[in-house]
Design an enzyme around this catalytic site. Sequence first.
Site: not given
Length: 433
Positions: A24-25, A28
Amino acid sequence: MTILMTILGIVVFAVGLLISIAWHELGHLSTAKLFGIRVPQYMVGFGPTVWSRKKGDTEYGLKAVPLGGYIRMIGMFPPGPDGRLEARSTSPWRGMIEDARSAAFEELRPGDESRLFYTRKPWKRVIVMFAGPFMNLILAVAIFLGVMMTFGVQTQTTTVGKVSDCVIQQSEQRTTCKKGDKPTPAKAAGLQAGDKIVAFDGKPVQDWSALQASIRDTIGPATVTVERDGQRQVLKAELIRNQVSKTDGNGGYIDGKYVYAGFLGFSPASGVVPQSFGQSANRMGDMMENGVHSLVSLPSKIPALWNAAFGDGPREPDSPMGVVGAARVGGEVFTLDIPPENQIAMMLFLVAGFNLSLFLFNMLPLLPLDGGHIAGALWEAVRRHTARLFRRPDPGPFDVAKLMPVAYVVAGIFICFTVLVLVADVVNPVKIS
């Protein structure tokens, strides 16, 4: 041995959780760097740092509590109206805004003026914030499709599980025959448990839902071609009109709903059957739809969750479940008396479901969730486009920091809900066995 397998299951789920968070990170991080935003930190976990290493502008690390993760971007919020960071206000609500703005400019270095998050065009900021949840969606879809197309899913098959002895209307809710009940068309035709139906009325049978639809559309004489003991046999049946449960279109039944349709009189056997890409995609769509409905209905489940945690109420199978509860389920999966491949498939489904939940939850248009930042960027785009349309001055970047009081309220509600789920997961956990 049971305790060892439970611990192994929990560890495997924890590893899957860490991978999901890191993935997920990474979404980003990669898009932020793509658009030239400086990212000082990429961390998996919370609390004390266990390990870290700096590469370029970014410190990569692992923290002690594996219950989340984050990246830090420079300039998440714009400066105040005077172009500088505002002084601390005595107003608690104003203080929240100023604290958020101050944190957004931490570690500001010379040359960072062109690398601030808020200076990027709204569509770039939308991509950066959407990339994290989207990575979870990609992982969920990949796991779900991979497991369904290779291993398969538990589903009803065209093999006969049990032949009903007599004709009973479904609404009667009984399984034993009464005097005067007529034998079912299946029993009269000689259909037996274990027969695999390969054709109905001369048309090849592909799956249970198609066979079920064909049977319900037929009243009168029909042929049933079965494989029995390695050989094919053609049975002649006289289907009748009977009251049966209404279906959901995928072979399943809707409780309490009945229709009159063609009736043969047997129950299909269940088995793990690999799915085609189309079937898998349809099931994935159903999961997405169910996930959205579950998220919308979350507030209505809180009373039952509270009763399960602090009262004597049962823990419903579809009750909200946190990381601790999911880890317990992961441990339970490895203790089930099922083949190892089934255990692996169930664990993969658990991790995939966690990623799907992360995607849906993070897309809520509320700060501090990713969806809140996306909503802010989209609103800025609307304001600026409207200003250009009516030849008005550019209103400038939308100050998302002004929504921080709302973000604190949302965070407080989320923390309370998390604690409630945690207590329920400990004292009255969801069980799959």
